[in-house]
Every structure is written in structure tokens, then in C-alpha cells.
Write an enzyme that holds these catalytic residues in place. Sequence first.
Site, PDB file in Angstrom:
ATOM      1  N   HIS A  18      40.456 104.772  16.733  1.00  0.00           N
ATOM      2  CA  HIS A  18      41.210 104.031  17.751  1.00  0.00           C
ATOM      3  C   HIS A  18      42.355 104.893  18.260  1.00  0.00           C
ATOM      4  CE1 HIS A  18      44.839 102.241  15.332  1.00  0.00           C
ATOM      5  NE2 HIS A  18      44.552 103.440  14.911  1.00  0.00           N
ATOM      6  N   CYS A  26      50.032 107.798  17.040  1.00  0.00           N
ATOM      7  CA  CYS A  26      48.785 107.026  17.131  1.00  0.00           C
ATOM      8  C   CYS A  26      48.202 106.980  18.545  1.00  0.00           C
ATOM      9  CB  CYS A  26      49.002 105.609  16.619  1.00  0.00           C
ATOM     10  SG  CYS A  26      49.360 105.577  14.867  1.00  0.00           S
ATOM     11  N   HIS A  30      42.235 108.946  16.666  1.00  0.00           N
ATOM     12  CA  HIS A  30      42.157 109.199  15.226  1.00  0.00           C
ATOM     13  C   HIS A  30      41.459 108.026  14.549  1.00  0.00           C
ATOM     14  CE1 HIS A  30      45.592 106.556  15.639  1.00  0.00           C
ATOM     15  NE2 HIS A  30      45.427 106.241  14.383  1.00  0.00           N
ATOM     16  N   HIS A  32      40.567 105.528  10.748  1.00  0.00           N
ATOM     17  CA  HIS A  32      41.008 104.988   9.457  1.00  0.00           C
ATOM     18  C   HIS A  32      39.808 104.444   8.699  1.00  0.00           C
ATOM     19  CE1 HIS A  32      45.259 104.902  10.661  1.00  0.00           C
ATOM     20  NE2 HIS A  32      44.843 104.445  11.834  1.00  0.00           N
ATOM     21  N   HIS A  68      31.936 102.850  11.977  1.00  0.00           N
ATOM     22  CA  HIS A  68      31.626 104.134  12.634  1.00  0.00           C
ATOM     23  C   HIS A  68      31.585 104.005  14.148  1.00  0.00           C
ATOM     24  CE1 HIS A  68      30.887 105.332   8.561  1.00  0.00           C
ATOM     25  NE2 HIS A  68      30.831 106.592   8.944  1.00  0.00           N
ATOM     26  N   GLU A 144      44.818  99.154   6.953  1.00  0.00           N
ATOM     27  CA  GLU A 144      44.548 100.495   7.500  1.00  0.00           C
ATOM     28  C   GLU A 144      44.753 101.457   6.353  1.00  0.00           C
ATOM     29  OE1 GLU A 144      46.979 101.758  10.766  1.00  0.00           O
ATOM     30  OE2 GLU A 144      45.845 100.611  12.225  1.00  0.00           O
TER      31      GLU A 144
HETATM   32 ZN   LIG Z   1      45.689 104.434  13.602  1.00  0.00          ZN
END
Ligand SMILES: [Zn+2]
Length: 160
Positions: A18, A26, A30, A32, A68, A144
Site C-alpha cells: 500500500h 509511507c 511498500h 506489510h 499478495h 501491521e
Molecule cells: Zn505501510
Amino acid sequence: MLLEIDGWKVGLKFSASHFIPSHHKCSRLHGHDYGVRLRIFGETKDHILYDFVELKNEVRSLCEELDHKLLIPKSKKYIRHHIKDDRIYVSFEDKHYVFPKGDVTIIPVNLITAEELARYFSKKVLERIRFPENVKGIEICVDEGPGQGACNYIPLGDEK
Ligand SMILES: [Zn+2]
């Protein structure tokens, strides 16, 4: 009574990418590992608060829909996007991306934050599951990474 399900230990997890516009770090693409934790509050009935097999299955299928994938908010408030042919065009600030449509899941939220994901999971779970009267509330948390996440509590039954 409180019943707890730790998705990190029972496979209610997904990995996704996201970005969050305007956030110093952010705003870059990237990912998580996310885990979903559930808490069910209420009174026991015949020595059981709630048979959570169905709940676990529903949450697992929600996780699979996101696993994914790149997650994009349906709201275009912060991130603009449109689909053309098999591609999704995404832009915010001065950034422009093109992704294969199949790599993306669009979620009805404003931003892909743990808070918004916790709200999304709660809403979906309540759409899919009818809890018995002895269940007085549920809390769904989206982490997260282990140890940091957001929880959304929803009162049920009499507490509504
Ligand atoms: Zn993030």
C-alpha cells in the site's frame, strides 16, 4: 466472558502492499505482513460463548482476497484511480503508477491504514455472520506487523 483469536497463530494473516499519501515514509510503495485478531464479548450459553469456526473461516476468506495484492482505497479522496482495459492507473501528488488489474484489490475505505482495515473487516464480518444473542460485542484488530495495530469494537444485541 471474553473469547480471543490471535490470527498470527491461527493463520488469519495476509501480506499486502500500500501507500499513504502525505506521509513522509509511507507515501512510497511498500508492504506489510498483516494479522487479524478477534475478541468476542458476551455471556456463555451451555458453557460456550461462541463457536468461532465460521467466524475464522469468514475472516480467512477476507484475508485471502487481500493476500499478495496491492490495496487501493475505493474512495478517490486521496488517491485517484481508474481502470482501463486490464490496467489500473493510480496517481496522487506527483506520482503516477500503472498496475495489472489482477494485482490490485480495491477496498471501500478512504485510505489503507490499519484503522480503516479494522473497520472494513468489522463491516464485512457483520454482513456475513449473524451472532447469537449471548454475544454482546466483537472487536476486530488489524495489525501491521506483530504488536502494532488498530482495533474496532462493535457492540451487538442489547448494547446496540
Ligand atoms: Zn505501510
